[in-house]
Design a protein around this motif. Structure first.
Motif, short mmCIF file in Angstrom:
data_model
loop_
_atom_site.label_atom_id
_atom_site.label_comp_id
_atom_site.label_asym_id
_atom_site.label_seq_id
_atom_site.Cartn_x
_atom_site.Cartn_y
_atom_site.Cartn_z
N HIS A 103 0.84 -1.20 0.00
CA HIS A 103 0.00 0.00 0.00
C HIS A 103 0.88 1.24 0.00
N GLN A 104 0.47 2.25 -0.78
CA GLN A 104 1.19 3.52 -0.80
C GLN A 104 0.21 4.65 -1.10
N THR A 105 0.44 5.79 -0.46
CA THR A 105 -0.36 6.98 -0.71
C THR A 105 0.36 7.89 -1.69
N LEU A 106 -0.35 8.33 -2.72
CA LEU A 106 0.18 9.25 -3.71
C LEU A 106 -0.60 10.57 -3.62
N HIS A 107 0.11 11.67 -3.47
CA HIS A 107 -0.51 12.98 -3.32
C HIS A 107 -0.60 13.65 -4.69
N LEU A 108 -1.81 13.88 -5.15
CA LEU A 108 -2.04 14.45 -6.46
C LEU A 108 -2.00 15.98 -6.40
N SER A 109 -1.60 16.58 -7.52
CA SER A 109 -1.47 18.04 -7.60
C SER A 109 -2.47 18.58 -8.62
N PRO A 110 -3.62 19.10 -8.16
CA PRO A 110 -4.51 19.78 -9.09
C PRO A 110 -3.87 21.07 -9.58
N ILE A 111 -4.34 21.59 -10.72
CA ILE A 111 -3.86 22.87 -11.21
C ILE A 111 -4.15 23.93 -10.16
N GLY A 112 -3.13 24.69 -9.78
CA GLY A 112 -3.23 25.67 -8.70
C GLY A 112 -2.58 25.19 -7.42
N TYR A 113 -2.21 23.89 -7.36
CA TYR A 113 -1.55 23.30 -6.20
C TYR A 113 -0.35 22.49 -6.69
#
Length: 228
Positions: A103-113
């Protein structure tokens, strides 16, 4: 919420979005998750999933791991579209699996972040805080935003920027300095487009047509109704 395929879920990825990111409720939406084995001579396609919806917060996704007794490097690409416009920055995420289940958590980057990783986790005194700058690639003087972290730990965080200040298609970079001794620290990700260049109408039409030709069976679970 879970997006699970019909195979044995040996690898689980949790995709995490900024707390204040809100997915649009109306219009045409789609989430695409593409996974490949990246440590072969040629990338090996694992599978490509498409969902007619998008979400915010956190959601989980699982797929089968078919390799035993070897370390496998997976390349993960995820994109969310609203009315055919991308909501996330174009990034590849790499997951190295030695043993399953995993298991691994991936942090997504929306436009603006932009999700930033500045240093290894450890206690940082206030006078040793780090300053992180987001600026034009090769031109650190032209900054979009600068932040100083003086919490007990300075490890990873979302850096917010104004998309109106960004040149579409231009690449931007991060740099970091430890404030007490003015030593540079490593910061990731590397140079990245913070706003995609606009596509000509003909290119968008061709992309839509190719996606229609390549669209696999959509998979649903009892929780899919929670996805906007």
């Amino acid at each position: 919420m879970s997006l699970l395929n019909e195979e044995t879920p040996n690898i689980t990825l949790t995709f995490s979005l900024p707390p204040d990111f809100i997915a649009p409720l109306d219009g045409d939406s789609e989430t695409i998750i593409d996974i490949q084995v990246a440590n072969a001579n040629q990338p090996i396609k694992v599978k490509n999933w498409r969902y007619p919806s998008i979400t915010d917060g956190q959601f989980s996704f699982s797929f089968a791991h078919h390799y035993l007794d070897i370390s496998v490097k997976y390349r993960i690409n995820i994109q969310m579209f609203h009315n055919q416009q991308p909501l996330l920055l174009e990034q590849d995420y790499f997951v190295i699996v030695n043993h399953a289940p995993y298991h691994q958590t991936l942090h997504l980057s929306p436009i603006g972040y932009l999700y930033v990783e500045a240093q290894e986790p450890k206690a940082v005194a206030a006078e040793q805080a780090v300053t992180v700058s987001l600026h034009e690639t090769g031109n650190p003087e032209v900054e979009l935003v600068r932040v100083t972290h003086d919490e007990q730990t300075a490890t990873s965080f979302y850096l917010k920027y104004d998309p109106d200040d960004v040149v579409p298609g231009k690449r931007y970079a991060l740099s970091g300095i430890e404030n007490r001794y003015h030593q540079r620290i490593s910061v990731s990700p590397g140079p990245i487009e913070l706003l995609p260049a606009p596509q000509p109408a003909s290119s968008r039409l061709l992309l839509t047509f190719n996606q229609w030709l390549d669209t696999p069976l959509r998979l649903f679970t009892d929780t899919i109704g929670k996805i906007r």
